[in-house]
Design a protein around this motif. Structure first.
Motif, short mmCIF file in Angstrom:
data_model
loop_
_atom_site.label_atom_id
_atom_site.label_comp_id
_atom_site.label_asym_id
_atom_site.label_seq_id
_atom_site.Cartn_x
_atom_site.Cartn_y
_atom_site.Cartn_z
N VAL A 167 -0.22 9.58 26.27
CA VAL A 167 0.40 8.45 25.58
C VAL A 167 0.11 8.46 24.08
O VAL A 167 0.99 8.22 23.27
N GLY A 168 -1.07 8.76 23.67
CA GLY A 168 -1.31 8.72 22.24
C GLY A 168 -2.76 8.72 21.89
O GLY A 168 -3.18 7.99 21.01
N GLY A 169 -3.49 9.50 22.52
CA GLY A 169 -4.91 9.54 22.23
C GLY A 169 -5.20 10.55 21.14
O GLY A 169 -6.04 11.41 21.29
N ALA A 172 -7.42 7.83 33.56
CA ALA A 172 -7.49 7.22 32.23
C ALA A 172 -7.48 8.28 31.14
O ALA A 172 -6.81 8.13 30.11
N ALA A 173 -8.21 9.36 31.34
CA ALA A 173 -8.25 10.43 30.33
C ALA A 173 -6.87 11.08 30.16
O ALA A 173 -6.42 11.34 29.04
N THR A 231 -3.98 9.70 30.87
CA THR A 231 -3.08 8.71 30.28
C THR A 231 -3.29 8.62 28.77
O THR A 231 -2.33 8.59 28.00
N LEU A 232 -4.53 8.60 28.32
CA LEU A 232 -4.81 8.56 26.88
C LEU A 232 -4.31 9.81 26.18
O LEU A 232 -3.77 9.75 25.07
N ALA A 233 -4.46 10.95 26.80
CA ALA A 233 -4.03 12.21 26.18
C ALA A 233 -2.51 12.27 26.06
O ALA A 233 -1.97 12.72 25.06
N SER A 270 -0.14 10.99 16.02
CA SER A 270 1.12 10.42 16.49
C SER A 270 2.29 11.37 16.30
O SER A 270 3.40 11.08 16.72
#
Length: 132
Positions: free
Chosen positions: A23-25, A16-17, A19-21, A28
Motif C-alpha cells: 500500500v505505501g510503506g 501487516a508487513a 499490506t504496508l509494503a 510514493s
C-alpha cells in the motif's frame, strides 16, 4: 493452545508487513520501468554471416519466449544471406556448365572435321580363290 496463539500472532504480523509494503510503506513513486533486454551481439552488418556467428547468436528472452523483433531480424538476415549464396551458386554452376559444354563441343569438332589424309583402309581383302 500456546502454539495456536503463536501462529495467529505470526500470521497477523506477516499480513501487516505485506499490506504496508504494497500500500505505501515507503516512497510514493512507482518503480521505474525496466529496460527491455536487447540483442547484445547481433549478426555482423559489415561482412557476410559465418557459421560461428550463427552458433554464438543468443537471443534475449521475453515474458513468453523470445523477443519476436530480434528473432525476425535474425531470420531475415540469414534468409537474405542464403538467397544471395544460392543465386551465386546457381550463377557459378551455369558458368561451369557453359565452360564444360564449350570444352566438350570443341573436343568433338577436332574429331568430326575432315582431315587432309585419307582414312585408313579397312581390313585387307581376302585373296580371291581361282575358279575350278
Amino acid at each position: 493452545m500456546v502454539v495456536f496463539w503463536f501462529l495467529l500472532i505470526a500470521l497477523v504480523v506477516v499480513v501487516a508487513a505485506v499490506t504496508l509494503a504494497v500500500v505505501g510503506g515507503g516512497e510514493s513513486t512507482p518503480l521505474p520501468e525496466a529496460e527491455p533486454e536487447r540483442l547484445a551481439d547481433p549478426l555482423p552488418v559489415a561482412r557476410p554471416v559465418h557459421r560461428a556467428d550463427v552458433e554464438s547468436l543468443r537471443l534475449p528472452l521475453a515474458l513468453r519466449g523470445y523477443r519476436m523483433a530480434d528473432v525476425d531480424d535474425a531470420l531475415s538476415r540469414l534468409g537474405a544471406e542464403l538467397a544471395e549464396r544460392d543465386s551465386r551458386i546457381a550463377e557459378l554452376e551455369a558458368s561451369l556448365a557453359g565452360a564444360h559444354a564449350t570444352a566438350v563441343g570443341g573436343h568433338r569438332r577436332l574429331f568430326d572435321e575432315p582431315q587432309d589424309t585419307p582414312p585408313p583402309a579397312g581390313p585387307p581383302a581376302a585373296p580371291e580363290e581361282p575358279e575350278k
